[in-house]
Design an enzyme around this catalytic site. Structure first.
Site, short mmCIF file in Angstrom:
data_model
loop_
_atom_site.label_atom_id
_atom_site.label_comp_id
_atom_site.label_asym_id
_atom_site.label_seq_id
_atom_site.Cartn_x
_atom_site.Cartn_y
_atom_site.Cartn_z
CD GLU A 21 -3.09 -0.80 2.14
OE1 GLU A 21 -3.11 -0.16 2.85
OE2 GLU A 21 -4.10 -1.45 1.88
CD GLU B 185 -4.10 -5.72 2.91
OE1 GLU B 185 -4.72 -4.98 3.04
OE2 GLU B 185 -2.95 -5.79 2.68
#
Ligand code: GAL
Ligand code: ZN
Length: 659
Positions: A156, A318
């Site tokens: 991320e 995710e």
């Protein structure tokens, strides 16, 4: 459209199913239980080594692969694949202590301390060298490992830094973009407030200053920060590719909230294509904090992800099995939600469903974050659903490689969304993402499958294109070509206003004035809670404009001042362009006018995936609390039963009908 990259997880049989797996947090005995339960649940891939830098590289020049070798071997022996991460999103304390200049500096000029994660400066050479070395060593060691399915670079990406190293890099980037200091002064309009630079050393990152900063600077800083993270990603990806030529390389992009501050479309040259894979993380906003119900939020995250993949398959890397503890408290999902949500992601092009994380952590900042295997253990609703989902996904193996068929597109431009947030706006409420989400949700409620795509891409395949908020636009050429070619384009207010440097185009609405045939005389934002009434009975909120038709039909007007056109339509070539001078409170009447009426009841989600050879699959999810019927025939892959238009889909259930 042919998708060059449609087997994105080539070494995994069927769809990918699993999550982040952090065995380093557990004693060895637990690993055996993990693997046994993973197999029971149908898990076939896990993401490992995401935050394990300190294990592999415990000190300067020290390398220890013992534990990671054991994890990789454990997985290989169990027939589970690894999405192997480079662990570079969280340098350990020894690294920050040794290289203090790699700790990030915030906009106040304060250097942050170590003690959490993502503590790095993207511009610090010591960090850049360290992550490249890490990626290279891991790739050299594990390229041929039988467990390896793909590479996961960092985690991320989002970090920006305002330090002096950043300032130097920013100046070099600006020199490249604007050619000269004169070019920079012109682009940013620095004659305003006597901001004119006479030497490059005077140009600074947008650190806290006395008053409103220059918006051109703020916008370029966003671009620069996005590019800097892209360089980090490319450096690691390049180091991996030098040792491992045949396994996909990915990083988890964020499609939660306002995404991440990265221009993912600009990144797409490096995140899509052969041996690349678009993977995204999506966390839901609690329904009591959002106007948009979870199923529509899921659809938005999925449709955004598919957009980032250019329509090709992508992977949900995710999601949360239950609560994301970081969202202001603990909000449990309803029974069946994670199954419905996962099937909806798959319906919308994901090649599987993955989670953060496999087993709930006993300690650390995320000890109350949900997991596939919760603190409550295997005898739990969450884990029973995890097993059921695993069984479902196994039955869907044959859909792998198929793509989604969309009628409509909503335009998303990262630069425009950044520009719309620069300081000194006429309204604080004209945010881009909430508006895109609202339009997307209105289309979702009518069963219209919608892509989120960049305004500069080929739009010719869509019947409808919506630009709810395209504040920054340099040229209307691509939109014009779409309309002239027969498309229907709907543009929301406060669009086309500025150029790439955030300078207001002369003659509003700037870049879309000729295209829409509308002239905007003045902006008149509304205070919070106020509405403007239109003469067709609808209402607008947040924003109005004194807008006049130059070469367009007026379909609705404001009933009071500014009492000029509020909804315009112009026929152009084979298509038409609509312009709104306000944000409609309810988008339904507009969609009615456009002919986008629903042919299924609200809450029935129907999405089709198609293989290149013509085989199609209709995904159906019943988000309502009544049985539902719809026009479909074939076989339900989840139950093996035949399906006809008379078959009822039970409340909360899903079907995947091979047509
Ligand atoms: C993601 C992140 C994971 C974990 C998760 C919790 O943003 O990549 O490492 O923190 O959030 O929701
Ligand atoms: Zn820095």
């Amino acid at each position: 459209m042919a998708h060059p990259n449609n087997d994105i997880v080539p070494t995994v049989d069927g769809l990918a199913y699993g999550g982040d797996y952090n065995p380093e947090q557990w004693p060895r005995e637990v690993w055996d239980e993990d693997v046994r339960l993973m197999r029971e649940a149908g898990v076939n891939i896990v993401s490992v080594n995401i935050f394990a830098w300190a294990g592999v590289n415990p000190g300067p020049g020290e390398w220890d692969f013992t534990r990671l070798d054991a994890i990789m071997d454990l997985l290989a022996n169990a027939g589970i694949k690894a999405d192997l991460a480079t662990s570079t999103a969280s340098p350990p304390p020894w690294f920050s202590e040794r290289h203090p200049e790699t700790l990030p500096v915030n906009a106040e000029g304060v250097r942050l301390n170590s003690g959490a994660r993502a503590e790095y400066c993207p511009h610090a050479p010591a960090f850049q060298e360290a992550v490249t070395e890490m990626a290279s060593r891991l790739a050299a060691r594990y390229a041929g490992h039988p467990a390896l399915a793909m590479w996961h670079v960092g985690n991320e990406y989002y970090r920006s830094c305002f330090c002096d190293l950043a300032a130097d890099a920013f100046r070099a980037w600006l020199q490249d973009r604007h050619g000269s200091l004169a070019g920079l002064n012109d682009a940013w309009g620095t004659v305003f407030w006597s901001q004119t630079y006479s030497a490059w050393s005077q140009v600074l990152p947008p650190r806290i200053c006395a008053e409103t900063p220059n918006p051109g600077l703020v916008l370029d800083w966003q671009r620069f920060s996005s590019d800097a993270l892209l360089s980090l990603f490319r450096a690691e990806a390049g180091a991996i590719a030098a040792h491992s030529a045949d396994k996909p390389i990915t990083t988890n992009l964020m499609v939660t909230g306002d995404f991440s501050g990265i221009d993912y479309h600009r990144w797409s040259e490096y995140t899509t294509g052969p041996n690349r894979l678009v993977a995204t993380d999506h966390y839901l906003i609690p329904e009591h904090d959002s106007d948009i119900a979870w199923p529509a939020q899921v659809a938005f995250g999925a449709d955004a992800s598919r957009g980032l993949a250019g329509g090709s398959p992508w992977l949900l890397m995710e999601q949360a099995a239950n609560s994301s503890a970081w969202r202001r408290g603990y909000f449990a999902k309803k029974p069946g939600d994670q199954i419905r949500h996962s099937l909806s992601y798959v319906a919308r092009g994901s090649e599987g469903a993955m989670y953060f994380q496999w087993r709930a952590s006993r300690y650390g900042a995320e000890r109350y974050h949900s997991a596939m295997l919760p603190h409550g253990g295997a005898d739990s609703r969450v884990f029973r659903e995890v097993k059921q989902l695993g069984a479902h996904l196994k039955r869907l193996a044959e859909i792998k490689g198929s793509t989604v068929v969309s009628r409509a597109a909503v335009l998303l431009d990262f630069e425009s969304s950044w520009a719309a947030k620069t300081p000194g706006q006429p309204s604080a409420d004209m945010a881009t993402y909430p508006e895109l989400r609202r339009w997307h949700a209105a289309l979702w409620r009518r069963g219209v499958t919608t892509d989120l795509v960049n305004p500069a891409w080929d739009l010719s395949g869509y019947e409808y294109v919506f630009a709810p908020h395209l504040y920054l636009l340099d040229s209307d050429a691509n939109l014009r070509a779409y309309v002239e070619g027969g498309g229907t384009l709907v543009i929301g207010p406060y669009s086309g206003v500025v150029d790439r440097n955030d300078r207001v185009h002369p003659g509003l609405p700037g870049a879309i004035r000729d295209l829409t045939g509308v002239r905007v005389e003045e902006f008149m934002p509304l205070p919070e809670g106020a509405v403007a009434v239109l003469d067709d009975g609808t209402e607008g909120r947040t924003w109005t404009e004194a807008a006049h038709a130059l070469d367009a039909e007026v379909l609705a007007s404001f009933t009071e001042f500014p009492s000029t056109g509020a909804l315009f339509r112009r026929r152009l070539g084979a298509g038409e362009v609509w312009y709104l001078a306000t944000r409609p409170v309810d988008l339904g009447p507009l969609l009615d006018r456009l002919g986008l009426t629903a042919d299924v009841p609200e809450g029935i989600e129907l999405v089709r995936r198609r293989h290149e050879d013509g085989r199609t699959y209709l995904f159906a999810v019943n988000h309502t609390d009544a049985p539902q019927r719809f026009d479909a025939s074939g076989h339900d892959l989840l139950t093996g039963r035949p399906w006809t238009p008379a078959t009822a889909l039970a409340p909360g259930e899903a079907a995947v009908i091979r047509e």
